[in-house]
Design an enzyme around this catalytic site. Structure first.
Site, PDB file in Angstrom:
ATOM      1  N   CYS A   1     -63.007 -25.391 -33.082  1.00 50.85           N
ATOM      2  CA  CYS A   1     -64.157 -24.489 -33.061  1.00 50.85           C
ATOM      3  C   CYS A   1     -65.372 -25.179 -32.411  1.00 50.85           C
ATOM      4  CB  CYS A   1     -64.446 -23.978 -34.472  1.00 50.85           C
ATOM      5  SG  CYS A   1     -65.548 -22.530 -34.493  1.00 50.85           S
TER       6      CYS A   1
ATOM      7  N   HIS B   1     -59.222 -21.713 -36.111  1.00 55.31           N
ATOM      8  CA  HIS B   1     -59.226 -22.721 -37.169  1.00 55.31           C
ATOM      9  C   HIS B   1     -57.813 -22.973 -37.703  1.00 55.31           C
ATOM     10  CE1 HIS B   1     -63.550 -23.451 -37.958  1.00 55.31           C
ATOM     11  NE2 HIS B   1     -63.683 -22.263 -37.390  1.00 55.31           N
TER      12      HIS B   1
ATOM     13  N   GLU C   1     -56.807 -25.359 -39.519  1.00 55.38           N
ATOM     14  CA  GLU C   1     -56.866 -25.886 -40.889  1.00 55.38           C
ATOM     15  C   GLU C   1     -56.956 -24.762 -41.924  1.00 55.38           C
ATOM     16  OE1 GLU C   1     -61.181 -25.178 -40.109  1.00 55.38           O
ATOM     17  OE2 GLU C   1     -59.412 -25.682 -38.903  1.00 55.38           O
TER      18      GLU C   1
END
Length: 198
Positions: A83, A173, A175
């Site tokens: 990001c 993202h 994660e």
């Protein structure tokens, strides 16, 4: 293997970086540092990989450190920017960053348009968590030394790879994207292991 996670969150920074820590520790030893600490930390030279975190900071509002950009420009350690980290990585090499009127926050369909080891065992289209207001300008990629790996209906640049260095960036993202995201991290660390001596 040792990875340094560079944390660019300002508010609740320790809490916000936990999702990165939880996934990185499955594949590597790790250390978390703030992005303002980069030039104060000597130990990063001993690491094998860098993860560049997201942040609510807006690059178009000059909310970034020129020292961080300089560090990224001269860095040789493999890195994965996520990001805000992805945008900084592209900006460090000359790409422009633009802003949408409002933040994009949703599950987005990511389309892989160029096969790469980063997307090994991942379908050509997959859902991932999107949460950003800025994006890398597609037309600037080649002059910045990057190639486009993926896009989406809402963003023209979802994943990039530097043509000479082991630098990857993803706008989404991983994660926060479940097994797909974990696979992307695994693939990144596999790439790093393959090029790391010893």
């Amino acid at each position: 293997m040792k990875t340094i996670i560079i944390n660019s969150y300002r508010v609740n920074a320790e809490q916000k970086i936990l999702s990165y820590v939880e996934i990185v520790k499955k594949f590597s030893l790790y250390q978390v540092i703030s992005d303002v600490e980069i030039f104060n930390i000597v130990d990063y030279l001993d690491c094998d990989a860098l993860i560049l975190s997201g942040s609510p900071d807006l690059i178009t509002k000059n909310a970034y450190s020129k020292s961080y950009l300089e560090f990224l420009r001269y860095n040789t350690i493999p890195c994965l920017g996520i990001c805000y980290g992805h945008q900084l990585l592209a900006k460090a090499f000359g790409a422009n960053i633009l802003s949408y009127p409002t933040c994009i926050e949703k599950q987005e369909t990511i389309r892989v348009i160029k096969k790469d080891p980063l997307f090994k065992d991942i379908p050509d289209e997959f859902l991932a968590c999107e949460n950003h207001q800025e994006y890398v300008v597609l037309n600037d990629l080649s002059k910045a030394g990057f190639e486009l790996l993926a896009n989406s209906p809402s963003c023209e640049v979802e994943a990039i790879k530097h043509i000479e260095k082991c630098f990857y960036g993803v706008q989404f993202h991983p994660e926060r994207s479940g097994i797909i995201g974990e696979t992307i991290f695994k693939n990144f660390f596999d790439i790093v292991r393959a090029i790391t001596p010893g």
